[in-house]
Write a protein that holds these residues in place. Structure first.
Motif, PDB file in Angstrom:
ATOM      1  N   ARG A  82      15.178  16.098  96.355  1.00  0.00           N
ATOM      2  CA  ARG A  82      14.391  16.751  95.305  1.00  0.00           C
ATOM      3  C   ARG A  82      14.184  18.221  95.635  1.00  0.00           C
ATOM      4  NH1 ARG A  82      14.727  11.291  95.051  1.00  0.00           N
ATOM      5  NH2 ARG A  82      13.711  10.403  93.236  1.00  0.00           N
ATOM      6  N   PHE A  83      14.155  19.039  94.596  1.00  0.00           N
ATOM      7  CA  PHE A  83      13.869  20.461  94.776  1.00  0.00           C
ATOM      8  C   PHE A  83      12.977  20.936  93.651  1.00  0.00           C
ATOM      9  CE2 PHE A  83      17.478  20.303  91.961  1.00  0.00           C
ATOM     10  CZ  PHE A  83      17.414  21.422  91.149  1.00  0.00           C
ATOM     11  N   VAL A  84      12.198  21.970  93.919  1.00  0.00           N
ATOM     12  CA  VAL A  84      11.310  22.552  92.918  1.00  0.00           C
ATOM     13  C   VAL A  84      11.899  23.876  92.471  1.00  0.00           C
ATOM     14  CG1 VAL A  84       9.827  23.678  94.664  1.00  0.00           C
ATOM     15  CG2 VAL A  84       8.916  23.158  92.381  1.00  0.00           C
ATOM     16  N   HIS A  85      11.775  24.156  91.179  1.00  0.00           N
ATOM     17  CA  HIS A  85      12.388  25.377  90.649  1.00  0.00           C
ATOM     18  C   HIS A  85      11.775  25.705  89.297  1.00  0.00           C
ATOM     19  CE1 HIS A  85      15.344  23.179  87.821  1.00  0.00           C
ATOM     20  NE2 HIS A  85      14.593  22.244  88.375  1.00  0.00           N
ATOM     21  N   ALA A  86      12.082  26.897  88.812  1.00  0.00           N
ATOM     22  CA  ALA A  86      11.671  27.304  87.474  1.00  0.00           C
ATOM     23  C   ALA A  86      12.854  27.082  86.549  1.00  0.00           C
ATOM     24  CB  ALA A  86      11.231  28.764  87.464  1.00  0.00           C
ATOM     25  N   SER A  87      12.812  25.979  85.829  1.00  0.00           N
ATOM     26  CA  SER A  87      13.904  25.616  84.930  1.00  0.00           C
ATOM     27  C   SER A  87      13.812  26.394  83.631  1.00  0.00           C
ATOM     28  CB  SER A  87      13.827  24.106  84.641  1.00  0.00           C
ATOM     29  OG  SER A  87      14.569  23.765  83.501  1.00  0.00           O
ATOM     30  N   SER A  88      14.952  26.823  83.126  1.00  0.00           N
ATOM     31  CA  SER A  88      14.948  27.576  81.864  1.00  0.00           C
ATOM     32  C   SER A  88      14.545  26.703  80.687  1.00  0.00           C
ATOM     33  CB  SER A  88      16.339  28.179  81.602  1.00  0.00           C
ATOM     34  OG  SER A  88      17.312  27.159  81.526  1.00  0.00           O
ATOM     35  N   SER A  89      14.683  25.384  80.821  1.00  0.00           N
ATOM     36  CA  SER A  89      14.357  24.486  79.717  1.00  0.00           C
ATOM     37  C   SER A  89      12.928  23.955  79.775  1.00  0.00           C
ATOM     38  CB  SER A  89      15.327  23.304  79.686  1.00  0.00           C
ATOM     39  OG  SER A  89      15.312  22.611  80.926  1.00  0.00           O
ATOM     40  N   ASN A  90      12.430  23.661  80.977  1.00  0.00           N
ATOM     41  CA  ASN A  90      11.114  23.022  81.102  1.00  0.00           C
ATOM     42  C   ASN A  90      10.142  23.775  81.998  1.00  0.00           C
ATOM     43  OD1 ASN A  90      11.576  20.542  79.519  1.00  0.00           O
ATOM     44  ND2 ASN A  90      13.106  20.120  81.082  1.00  0.00           N
ATOM     45  N   GLY A  91      10.502  24.941  82.454  1.00  0.00           N
ATOM     46  CA  GLY A  91       9.603  25.694  83.321  1.00  0.00           C
ATOM     47  C   GLY A  91       9.593  25.136  84.727  1.00  0.00           C
ATOM     48  N   VAL A  92       8.500  25.369  85.445  1.00  0.00           N
ATOM     49  CA  VAL A  92       8.396  24.927  86.838  1.00  0.00           C
ATOM     50  C   VAL A  92       8.320  23.405  86.884  1.00  0.00           C
ATOM     51  CG1 VAL A  92       6.974  24.980  88.921  1.00  0.00           C
ATOM     52  CG2 VAL A  92       7.307  27.078  87.574  1.00  0.00           C
ATOM     53  N   MET A  93       9.204  22.820  87.678  1.00  0.00           N
ATOM     54  CA  MET A  93       9.329  21.365  87.713  1.00  0.00           C
ATOM     55  C   MET A  93      10.052  20.942  88.983  1.00  0.00           C
ATOM     56  SD  MET A  93      12.461  21.083  84.973  1.00  0.00           S
ATOM     57  CE  MET A  93      12.701  19.351  85.198  1.00  0.00           C
ATOM     58  N   ILE A  94      10.153  19.622  89.188  1.00  0.00           N
ATOM     59  CA  ILE A  94      10.915  19.056  90.288  1.00  0.00           C
ATOM     60  C   ILE A  94      12.114  18.324  89.700  1.00  0.00           C
ATOM     61  CG2 ILE A  94      10.916  17.288  92.096  1.00  0.00           C
ATOM     62  CD1 ILE A  94       8.001  17.999  92.649  1.00  0.00           C
ATOM     63  N   SER A  95      13.292  18.561  90.289  1.00  0.00           N
ATOM     64  CA  SER A  95      14.513  17.900  89.839  1.00  0.00           C
ATOM     65  C   SER A  95      15.221  17.236  91.011  1.00  0.00           C
ATOM     66  CB  SER A  95      15.450  18.908  89.156  1.00  0.00           C
ATOM     67  OG  SER A  95      14.877  19.417  87.972  1.00  0.00           O
ATOM     68  N   ASP A  96      16.242  16.443  90.691  1.00  0.00           N
ATOM     69  CA  ASP A  96      16.978  15.670  91.683  1.00  0.00           C
ATOM     70  C   ASP A  96      18.397  16.222  91.803  1.00  0.00           C
ATOM     71  OD1 ASP A  96      18.334  13.679  93.151  1.00  0.00           O
ATOM     72  OD2 ASP A  96      17.018  12.116  92.368  1.00  0.00           O
ATOM     73  N   LEU A  97      18.792  16.559  93.023  1.00  0.00           N
ATOM     74  CA  LEU A  97      20.129  17.092  93.252  1.00  0.00           C
ATOM     75  C   LEU A  97      21.228  16.102  92.881  1.00  0.00           C
ATOM     76  CD1 LEU A  97      19.643  18.863  96.709  1.00  0.00           C
ATOM     77  CD2 LEU A  97      20.167  19.985  94.534  1.00  0.00           C
ATOM     78  N   ARG A  98      20.908  14.818  92.788  1.00  0.00           N
ATOM     79  CA  ARG A  98      21.912  13.808  92.466  1.00  0.00           C
ATOM     80  C   ARG A  98      22.123  13.643  90.965  1.00  0.00           C
ATOM     81  NH1 ARG A  98      18.825   9.562  96.195  1.00  0.00           N
ATOM     82  NH2 ARG A  98      17.197  10.511  94.925  1.00  0.00           N
ATOM     83  N   GLU A  99      21.293  14.303  90.181  1.00  0.00           N
ATOM     84  CA  GLU A  99      21.484  14.239  88.739  1.00  0.00           C
ATOM     85  C   GLU A  99      22.826  14.899  88.394  1.00  0.00           C
ATOM     86  OE1 GLU A  99      19.480  15.961  84.633  1.00  0.00           O
ATOM     87  OE2 GLU A  99      18.529  16.332  86.580  1.00  0.00           O
ATOM     88  N   PRO A 100      23.626  14.295  87.501  1.00  0.00           N
ATOM     89  CA  PRO A 100      24.964  14.826  87.196  1.00  0.00           C
ATOM     90  C   PRO A 100      24.985  16.314  86.850  1.00  0.00           C
ATOM     91  CG  PRO A 100      24.701  12.668  86.210  1.00  0.00           C
ATOM     92  CD  PRO A 100      23.372  13.028  86.803  1.00  0.00           C
TER      93      PRO A 100
END
Length: 229
Positions: free
Chosen positions: A196-214
């Motif tokens: 998991r990593f935290v970042h400022a996503s252009s679609s949802n703002g600051v969030m946590i995402s999974d590196l294994r997501e396609p």
């Protein structure tokens, strides 16, 4: 005088049928018992649309926090040495990271993420009204790890010590993506744990995402460590 024996030719088939039925039912009963012993599947809706579950395949991960000698030492330093002492924010981020609650111990980090959670993306922004990916990384690294960084995602990519394997990543390492142009870095985030990593996503703002997501697998460009660590 002949002894009455009844009808043995009826008893034997009935007995055979009875024992045969038990044999056939045993695996079914065992399967049922296994199904009943399984905990109910509890799904947690992940931030960018991925459903996480508590029965997801994961192992206990060693905490690799910065400037610490061991997970136990860090947990004791934060006063968290058992699940009974865990606080609400730990349960929340344990679910998001799919980690044991006892492993989520960096209160300063997760309070920072909580404070900025959902802040909208804005190119060049650096405030709660809007922030871009590189400014979010620079702000978090300064506030949580006391590391002074500056520059956009490409400049940050040129400042880090590259990591060859994903398994080498630790809390606080930077992860980079080439989204807008092939082979050109255009996005950056901060690695947490368990992919998991935290970042400022252009679609949802600051969030946590999974590196294994396609999506992130497709655009992943590498990871690096700040030399000051």
């Amino acid at each position: 005088m002949m002894r009455r024996t009844g009808k043995p030719y009826l008893i034997l088939p009935v007995a055979a049928l009875f024992f045969g039925s038990c044999a056939m039912l045993k695996p079914r009963n065992q399967a049922t018992a296994k199904e009943e012993s399984k905990p109910a599947r509890e799904e947690v809706e992940f931030i960018d649309g991925i459903a996480l579950s508590r029965d997801a395949k994961s192992s206990r991960h060693e905490y690799k926090g910065r400037n610490t000698n061991s997970q136990a030492g860090l947990a004791n330093a934060y006063g968290v040495n058992s699940i009974e002492n865990a606080r609400p924010w730990q349960f929340k981020y344990a679910q998001l990271l799919d980690l044991p609650v006892e492993d989520v111990v960096n209160e300063k980090l997760y309070n920072f993420i909580e404070d900025w959670w959902g802040t909208p993306y804005r190119l060049g922004g650096s405030a709660k009204t809007g922030i871009d990916c590189s400014n979010f990384v620079n702000t978090l690294m300064a506030a949580v790890f006391q590391i002074s960084l500056s520059g956009n995602s490409i400049q940050l990519f040129n400042q880090v010590q590259r990591l060859g394997k994903r398994t080498d990543m630790q809390l606080g390492d930077l992860v980079f993506f080439a989204i807008n142009r092939k082979h050109r870095i255009s996005h950056v985030g901060i690695y947490l744990d368990n992919n998991r990593f935290v970042h400022a996503s252009s679609s949802n703002g600051v969030m946590i995402s999974d590196l294994r997501e396609p999506y992130w697998v497709r655009y992943y460009a590498g990871a690096g460590r700040i030399q000051q660590f």
